[in-house]
Scaffold this active site. Structure first.
Site, mmCIF file in Angstrom:
data_model
loop_
_atom_site.group_PDB
_atom_site.id
_atom_site.type_symbol
_atom_site.label_atom_id
_atom_site.label_comp_id
_atom_site.label_asym_id
_atom_site.label_seq_id
_atom_site.Cartn_x
_atom_site.Cartn_y
_atom_site.Cartn_z
ATOM 1 N N HIS A 70 0.833 -1.208 0.000
ATOM 2 C CA HIS A 70 0.000 0.000 0.000
ATOM 3 C C HIS A 70 0.867 1.257 0.000
ATOM 4 O O HIS A 70 1.372 1.684 1.034
ATOM 5 C CB HIS A 70 -0.909 -0.013 1.242
ATOM 6 C CG HIS A 70 -1.915 1.087 1.260
ATOM 7 N ND1 HIS A 70 -3.131 0.949 1.887
ATOM 8 C CD2 HIS A 70 -1.908 2.346 0.755
ATOM 9 C CE1 HIS A 70 -3.817 2.074 1.755
ATOM 10 N NE2 HIS A 70 -3.085 2.942 1.080
ATOM 11 N N HIS A 231 -5.144 -0.547 5.996
ATOM 12 C CA HIS A 231 -4.778 0.234 7.194
ATOM 13 C C HIS A 231 -5.801 0.234 8.323
ATOM 14 O O HIS A 231 -6.389 1.274 8.634
ATOM 15 C CB HIS A 231 -4.447 1.680 6.813
ATOM 16 C CG HIS A 231 -5.411 2.369 5.875
ATOM 17 N ND1 HIS A 231 -6.769 2.353 6.057
ATOM 18 C CD2 HIS A 231 -5.188 3.094 4.751
ATOM 19 C CE1 HIS A 231 -7.335 3.053 5.083
ATOM 20 N NE2 HIS A 231 -6.400 3.498 4.277
ATOM 21 N N ASP A 293 1.426 2.644 3.599
ATOM 22 C CA ASP A 293 0.542 3.739 3.179
ATOM 23 C C ASP A 293 1.363 5.014 2.929
ATOM 24 O O ASP A 293 0.902 6.133 3.224
ATOM 25 C CB ASP A 293 -0.572 4.001 4.202
ATOM 26 C CG ASP A 293 -1.754 4.751 3.593
ATOM 27 O OD1 ASP A 293 -1.730 5.036 2.382
ATOM 28 O OD2 ASP A 293 -2.696 5.072 4.339
ATOM 29 N N GLY A 308 -1.591 11.998 6.014
ATOM 30 C CA GLY A 308 -0.687 10.918 5.638
ATOM 31 C C GLY A 308 0.762 11.291 5.839
ATOM 32 O O GLY A 308 1.101 12.473 5.997
HETATM 33 O O1 DOR Z 1 -3.925 9.715 5.127
HETATM 34 C C1 DOR Z 1 -4.092 9.242 4.019
HETATM 35 N N1 DOR Z 1 -3.395 9.699 2.956
HETATM 36 N N2 DOR Z 1 -4.993 8.280 3.854
HETATM 37 C C2 DOR Z 1 -5.358 7.850 2.639
HETATM 38 O O2 DOR Z 1 -6.196 6.992 2.544
HETATM 39 C C3 DOR Z 1 -4.765 8.444 1.426
HETATM 40 C C4 DOR Z 1 -3.431 9.017 1.716
HETATM 41 C C5 DOR Z 1 -2.922 9.896 0.618
HETATM 42 O O3 DOR Z 1 -3.019 9.501 -0.548
HETATM 43 O O4 DOR Z 1 -2.386 10.967 0.897
HETATM 44 ZN ZN ZN Z 2 -3.482 4.917 1.206
HETATM 45 ZN ZN ZN Z 3 -6.709 4.656 2.572
#
Ligand code: DOR
Ligand code: ZN
Ligand code: ZN
Length: 412
Positions: A70, A231, A293, A308
């Site tokens: 991911h 996640h 992620d 993120g």
């Molecule tokens: O915090 C996140 N950022 N969660 C997500 O599902 C997408 C990701 C992003 O692409 O920045």
């Molecule tokens: Zn993601």
């Molecule tokens: Zn996500």
């Protein structure tokens, strides 16, 4: 060390990795590894040093190449954040040989044309990149790009695309597999936060994730495709998955950070309380895999609330450190970061060190101590919520298809 990776694939080169402890069939064995044409061809002691390149792995462990199921490598109109080339370098630096890219790119990977473009971007990247196609009322496009992606991704965290849309999408997959318009069964990954509940209670409320996972587990069989929950951040989520046919992943940030531990701690799903976070560790045996992620945002964007964190270059060191601290065994780490991701996402000839398997390998030094510093990153974003954390146990070499893409800590 002689390094020959020049960005071009040269599959005829031969490589030997000598004097290390090799993970084979659930244990470490003293052996050398012979690699030819991108595959593992020999696994035994005292191989001659007669190849183009030899790595001395004395005192180190050789584990199957790490698979990060991911990541967001952006590219296209968000190349200022990350590209396939820089993201792949970050992966290599983090000991990761394969990444699965999520479709929330700009433009999104929900059409055949965008997926074709992204597919072309892969050729300059130094690790294996697999694409996920996005699902959002784009059924005719899915029928066109279905053969070109490793799996499908559904975001159900907006009011306009939540429970009903998930239901419809699962029906679509079942029907079109039955009528043979989709030829292969592929995993469907779900961002499981309920868009309607987010609207009602706010994203911070755990119920958004818990109820979403319950809903997905109730529907999972309906698609006929395996369903994977991305996640998970709550112990309740892990318990629901364990009782169902679903598989799931957890990120390092949900394992290592509680709400408020970092100034710009915004992420979806959100960081939870310390109590819930420690319970996630207790529930680790209910979770299938660990994935980063990796979400590269600029620091300016972070200050404005972007959600993120970059994660490719800190994930494996954090987990190896946890092995050193006795929080999980190296065997469990390999299961969660190599074997299970290969099984769940159907990555043939990956996830194990065996004759005939792809020569994707990660060499780790369990004794080496380092400080995690954004300045040392190879990705475009040079910051991390783990800045200054001291860890013991790091990847020193990453081999992808028989090519050394990181040697002695240096990305080539
Ligand atoms: O915090 C996140 N950022 N969660 C997500 O599902 C997408 C990701 C992003 O692409 O920045
Ligand atoms: Zn993601
Ligand atoms: Zn996500």
């Amino acid at each position: 060390m002689k390094i020959w990776w020049d960005g071009n694939i040269n599959i005829n080169m031969e490589l030997k990795i000598k004097n290390g402890k090799v993970y084979q069939k659930n244990r470490f064995v003293a052996a050398d590894i012979g690699i030819e044409k991108g595959r593992i061809t020999k696994l035994k002691k005292n191989l001659p040093r007669d190849s183009d390149e030899v790595i001395n792995a004395k005192g180190k462990y050789i584990i199957p190449g790490i698979i990060d199921a991911h990541v967001h490598l952006r590219d296209l109109e968000q190349s200022y954040k990350e590209t396939f080339v820089t993201g792949a370098k970050a992966a290599a630096h983090g000991g990761i040989s394969t990444v699965l890219c999520m479709p929330n790119t700009l433009p999104p990977a929900t059409t055949f044309n965008v997926i074709k473009k992204l597919n072309e971007r892969k050729k300059d990247a130094c690790v294996n990149i697999e694409l996920f196609g996005g699902v959002e009322n784009n059924f005719s496009e899915i029928l066109r790009f279905g053969d070109f992606v490793r799996g499908y991704k559904i975001y159900m965290d907006t009011k306009s695309f939540s429970r009903n849309s998930l239901n419809e999408s699962f029906n679509f997959f079942r029907e079109n597999y039955e009528n043979k318009k989709l030829k292969l069964v592929k995993p469907i990954a779900v961002h499981a936060e309920d868009g309607e509940l987010i609207e009602k209670f706010g994203r911070e409320n755990k119920i958004c994730e818990i109820e979403a996972i319950k809903f997905v587990s109730g529907l999972a069989g309906k698609s006929g495709f395996p369903v994977h929950v991305c996640h998970i951040s709550t112990p309740e989520g892990a318990e629901t998955v364990k009782k169902s046919d679903l598989t799931c992943e957890v990120t390092p940030h949900h394992l290592f950070l509680s709400k408020g531990d970092y100034e710009y701690d915004n992420v979806n799903p959100p960081l939870r309380t310390k109590h819930d976070r420690l319970k996630l560790w207790e529930n680790l045996n209910k979770i299938d895999i660990i994935a980063s992620d990796h979400a590269p945002h600029t620091l300016e964007e972070k200050e404005q609330g972007a959600s993120g964190f970059p994660g490719l270059e800190t994930m494996l060191p954090l987990m190896l450190d946890s092995v050193n601290k006795g929080r999980l065994t190296i065997r469990r780490l390999i299961e969660m970061m190599c074997e299970r991701p290969a099984e769940i996402f159907n990555l043939k000839n990956k996830g194990k060190i065996e004759i005939g398997f792809d020569a994707d390998l990660t060499i780790v030094d369990m004794k080496r101590q380092v400080k995690l510093l954004g300045d040392n990153f190879c990705g475009k974003q040079k910051w991390t919520p783990f800045e200054g954390w001291k860890v013991k146990g790091i990847p020193t070499d990453t081999v992808v298809g028989g090519k050394v893409v990181m040697g002695d800590g240096e990305v080539v």
